[in-house]
Write a protein that holds these residues in place. Structure first.
Motif, short mmCIF file in Angstrom:
data_model
loop_
_atom_site.label_atom_id
_atom_site.label_comp_id
_atom_site.label_asym_id
_atom_site.label_seq_id
_atom_site.Cartn_x
_atom_site.Cartn_y
_atom_site.Cartn_z
N THR A 213 1.65 55.43 51.90
CA THR A 213 2.55 55.58 50.76
C THR A 213 3.06 57.02 50.67
O THR A 213 4.24 57.26 50.43
CB THR A 213 1.83 55.20 49.45
OG1 THR A 213 1.43 53.84 49.55
CG2 THR A 213 2.72 55.38 48.25
N ASP B 238 7.09 49.30 50.56
CA ASP B 238 5.69 49.68 50.40
C ASP B 238 4.87 48.47 49.96
O ASP B 238 4.92 48.07 48.80
CB ASP B 238 5.56 50.81 49.38
CG ASP B 238 4.17 51.43 49.40
OD1 ASP B 238 3.29 50.89 50.10
OD2 ASP B 238 3.97 52.45 48.73
N GLU B 239 4.14 47.90 50.86
CA GLU B 239 3.31 46.72 50.60
C GLU B 239 4.04 45.71 49.72
O GLU B 239 3.52 45.30 48.69
CB GLU B 239 2.00 47.14 49.93
CG GLU B 239 1.36 48.33 50.63
CD GLU B 239 -0.14 48.20 50.81
OE1 GLU B 239 -0.68 47.16 50.45
OE2 GLU B 239 -0.74 49.14 51.34
MG LIG Z 1 -0.20 52.78 49.32
#
Ligand SMILES: [Mg+2]
Ligand SMILES: Nc1ncnc2c1ncn2[C@@H]1O[C@H](COP(=O)(O)OP(=O)(O)O)[C@@H](O)[C@H]1O
Lengths: 549, 360
Positions: B44, B159-160
């Protein structure tokens, strides 16, 4: 060039806020500090403080202030905790209404309690005369400390109530169920779960009660008579020193500020604010009461609610009575209203005009400040946050005094202008707006703002297009509280007003002082109704989450 | 339109903590590139540096030849899909998707059709006028996707994005994302901690650990030829078996597992000392000779049988035997011998560095 400017939007905001608080809070207060340690000729001296701490009269005033504040705090804890427990744990009907009545008591003009007491229990009060004529009983006088304490308690216990019920409502019921499951008794649960969660909130509410008592000006002024407290002393000293340099009034102010700061430090050190921010997945269940128990619980609740409403009721009723000078006479009419709308239009107009301008300032600066404190956290924004809360605990009379000293000399000559009134309202009442906006911001997803920036919208524009609309309910409900407090504001107004800039609150005070009770009641009714209506609006806007504390 | 992203020795500090320790990556235009690694490894952090929400404390990030270190986030021409979708709650689905176009000052007349097209592409055209609060997770995900790619960004960051969905929807959405990316050809940097997802969706994967890149390659290479022990352990299942190696030269050597049993392999250079052999469950075979052991437990999984085998010395290995090769399930406690598929066996030193060259 353009890039740089947009990059720095929040830096500019931070600097602007800093300048604002320096100019409107730190600078005026520093003038009071300086005044307090100098004499009329401008030489540094501790004589002012020496005078205060060596004269029995002044020490008695200090003692009086501490006494009424302490006793009020104790009473407020008893009533506030009782009400909070009953209303969160039992299935009482009309809870919302009771809540509004209690909040309205807190948000009522600072002197209508005193006014109502004079009407009811004063020398020629309704109840006093009734008791005397019918039962031949002479009621004890309500002038003096017990009058002040009783009015303070009615007005201030809502702080304890609101803090405590907030905490009680936030105890997840599964927590208590888990404890029950593990075999603990009802008393153990109270001791191990309820009290530890609720205690910090009770203390926080008590701190609010205590500081508000120290600051309150209208009540002791109207009903204290010879019983002086610090807030009235500041005003008196200032009035008697008019034309001189008000050094002693400044020294008394410093004593009060010292007291308020000590209490605040106590609060910050001993009460962990995070403690009562538990959020309940499943709010506690309410217990159904059987008939007998219900009556036993409802009687004290209804008494409290009735007493809360009493000042407002008295004011509204008397506003329709016929008057002849200071005396009420037979019959009902709108005479008082006619009178104020011919004689006191300016005060009424001023109140609404000033408060609207003040609210605009508060909304703009308040929402920006809230944003920077939550999202752009740094040592600087922390300090800004604390300083901005300062006027919340400093008595209005002292803020007023500091403004007179600070803004009545080069380069500012603002005394007597509408601007100085608006400025002082904005600074004094902004904490409600900031607190409420901060509360909302904490629950908002920060990634939403990043999503906007990411799509090519600058941080500044993102604030106005995304963040502000989302936090608007928080800002509006906070701003409404700020607004109600602004129209009610007496203590700083009375220091800062001139004939042209009088407000309703000042006019009521002057009318009561002149024993013109009918017109005072009519104006107080206008304030009370304005407050009640806006409170309901705030409740609707924030979906019932309006938080005073 | 789609850009090459070059990350050159990027460094990030949080106070004294060095969250990124010099990461270098070269991501090709139109590539689907995944940052894969355990939670806390800095994925991240790196993604937000590319987006412009984290400062870059060392090194350089370039889009094509443009250094973007000091370009503010809103000028980087990036689309981003957030883990929690970050839908604007006070706008309808269509307004959400149109937001970026308006910011770009796209003419009004073009916005409507473009939004419609984008919503159709993610199959939620019928939701255009709904408020986001009553959309399901999968639907919000589609809004977030449409909102990000409609501005035709040079780079798309995710992000995910699937981590808040249930397992079935996750598999379904990853196919949606992959097909969409193929079709639009936008350079995409995707973050996940789920190795299966990464293998399924990526053109190339960078495996990260503790703020460093451990290996960059296509999924099949990452799986079959892990360059270090961490990657071997993190991607798929690997058995690690202790051995000793003694050789003064590169080339063929026997790694000694037990006095009776050793495994042939190709050393990359001279080595003396303790090492670990790494082998996938499907690279272990039952055999007449080899490491002796006994079956502890077996699980029948349809196309293969998964065995837990305890070898001499107490280590437990996982071995998969395909049902197309056998029909017999070995009972618990049976004595067995295990061999390695010699072409696919690697060995790592005590620091996890690869000692061998892979067979063909
Ligand atoms: Mg993360
Ligand atoms: N704002 C921050 N301040 C301090 N440390 C942080 C911050 N954000 C992340 N970290 C730390 O940096 C490391 C990498 O975090 P992150 O990039 O979020 O990992 P990942 O996304 O791979 O799970 C972690 O150890 C995390 O605790």
């Amino acid at each position: 060039m353009v890039k740089k400017k947009q990059l720095d939007f929040w830096s500019i905001v931070k600097v602007a806020i800093l300048l604002f608080i320096c100019l409107t809070i730190l600078y005026p207060i520093s003038t009071v500090v300086i005044r307090s340690v100098t004499n009329a000729e401008g030489h540094v001296t501790l004589a002012n403080f020496l005078k205060f701490f060596t004269t029995k009269y002044y020490l008695d005033v200090l003692k009086n202030s501490l006494f009424v504040s302490a006793i009020t705090t104790i009473f407020s804890i008893i009533i506030g905790v009782f009400m909070a427990y009953v209303l969160t744990r039992y299935d009482i009907r009309a809870k919302k209404l009771i809540n509004i009545v209690i909040i309205l008591s807190l948000m009522s003009p600072p002197f209508i309690g005193a006014y109502a007491w004079i009407m009811l229990f004063g020398r020629s009060g309704l109840v006093t005369e009734f008791m005397l004529n019918v039962f031949h009983i002479t009621l004890p006088t309500i002038y003096g400390k017990w009058g002040i304490i009783s009015i303070f308690t009615i007005k201030m216990f809502p702080y304890v109530y609101l803090f405590t019920s907030g905490a009680m409502g936030s105890i997840d019921s599964s927590l208590e169920e888990a404890a029950e499951n593990l075999g603990s008794s009802k008393w153990q649960r109270l001791r191990d779960i309820t009290i530890p969660v609720v205690l910090p909130s009770i203390l926080a509410g008590s701190v609010m009660v205590f500081t508000s008592c120290i600051s309150d000006f209208g009540t002791p002024m109207l009903i204290g008579q010879n019983y002086k407290v610090l807030a009235t002393l500041v005003y008196e000293q200032y009035m008697s020193e008019i034309g001189t340099s008000s050094n002693f009034a400044a020294a008394v102010s410093m004593v009060v500020i010292g007291l308020a700061t000590a209490v605040l430090i106590f609060q910050n050190v001993y009460i962990n604010r995070r403690n009562y921010n538990m959020s309940a997945m499943r709010p506690p269940q309410t217990v159904h009461l059987k008939a007998g128990a219900r009556v036993a619980v409802m009687i004290p609740v209804l008494i409290v609610v009735f007493v809360c409403m009493l000042p407002q009721l008295v004011v509204i009723v008397t506003s329709f009575r016929n008057c002849n000078g200071p005396y009420f006479v037979e019959g009902w009419s709108l005479d008082s209203y006619r009178m104020i709308f011919t004689r006191m239009v300016r005060s009424i107009k001023n109140t609404y005009v000033f408060s609207v301008f003040a609210i605009i300032i508060m909304v703009v600066i308040g929402s920006l400040t809230a944003y920077v404190t939550v999202r752009k956290r740094s040592a600087l924004t922390q300090i800004t946050d604390v300083v901005m809360m300062f006027p919340y605990v400093i008595p209005g009379a002292i803020m007023g005094l500091s403004y007179i000293i600070a803004f009545n000399r080069k380069p500012f000559f603002l005394a007597g202008t509408a601007f100085i009134m608006i400025l002082s309202y904005s600074v004094r009442k902004i904490p409600y707006t900031v607190r409420s906006a901060v509360g909302f911001l904490h629950q908002m997803d920060p990634f939403v703002e990043e999503a906007s920036i990411n799509l090519g919208v600058s941080p500044g524009k993102t604030f106005f297009k995304i963040t502000l609309p989302m936090m608007l309910p928080g800002v509006i409900s906070g701003a409404i509280l700020s607004w109600i407090e602004t129209i009610n504001e007496l203590s700083s107004s009375i220091m800062l007003y001139s004939g042209k800039t009088s407000t309703i609150a000042v006019a009521i005070y002057n009318e009561v002082a002149r024993n013109s009770f009918g017109t005072a009641a009519a104006m107080a009714t206008i304030l009370t109704l304005s407050a009640a209506i806006m409170l309901v609006v705030a409740n609707v806007v924030s979906k019932g989450k309006v938080s005073i504390v | 339109m789609s850009q090459r992203v070059v990350i050159d020795n990027a460094v990030k500090f949080y106070g004294d903590f060095k969250a990124l320790k010099g990461v270098s990556l070269d991501i090709q235009p139109g590539e689907f590139f995944t940052l894969l690694g355990p939670s806390g490894c800095g994925k991240t952090t790196l993604l937000r540096m590319i987006a412009g929400f984290n400062s870059i404390d060392g090194g350089e990030i370039r889009f094509d030849d443009r250094v973007i270190n000091d370009v503010p986030a809103h000028k980087r021409d990036i689309g981003m899909v957030f883990q929690n979708y970050a839908i604007f709650p006070h706008m309808t689905v269509a307004e959400n998707v149109a937001y970026g176009l308006k910011a770009k000052k796209v003419p009004k007349a073009e916005i409507g059709p473009k939004v419609k097209e984008a919503l159709e592409l993610v199959q939620i055209a019928q939701l255009a006028d709904r408020k986001p609060s009553n959309l399901s997770g999968g639907q919000q995900q589609r809004v977030a996707l449409a909102r990000a790619f409609i501005i035709e960004p040079g780079v798309l960051l995710m992000d995910e994005p699937l981590s808040n969905l249930d397992a079935k929807l996750r598999v379904q959405m990853r196919t949606v994302i992959k097909k969409l990316q193929r079709r639009l050809g936008i350079t995409t940097i995707y973050v996940t901690h789920d190795q299966e997802e990464a293998l399924a969706i990526s053109d190339r994967i960078a495996v990260m650990k503790d703020g460093q890149v451990m290996q960059v390659n296509v999924p099949s290479e990452i799986y079959t030829h892990p360059e270090n022990q961490f990657v071997a352990g993190f991607i798929g299942v690997s058995n690690f078996i202790n051995c000793t190696i003694d050789s003064n030269t590169a080339g063929p050597v026997n790694a000694v597992v037990t006095p009776e049993f050793s495994v042939p392999m190709q050393l990359a250079g001279p080595f003396h000392g303790e090492a670990v052999i790494s082998a996938r469950p499907e690279q272990l075979l039952f055999s007449e000779t080899g490491i002796p052991g006994k079956v502890l437990f077996s699980t029948f999984l349809g196309d293969f049988i998964e065995y837990e085998i305890e070898i001499e010395g107490g280590q437990v290995l996982q071995l998969n035997e395909y049902t197309k090769d056998t029909s017999r399930i070995r009972p618990d406690g049976e004595s067995v011998h295990i061999q390695f598929d010699p072409m696919r066996v690697g060995a790592y030193d005590e620091n996890g560095a690869l000692l061998t060259v892979w067979g063909q």
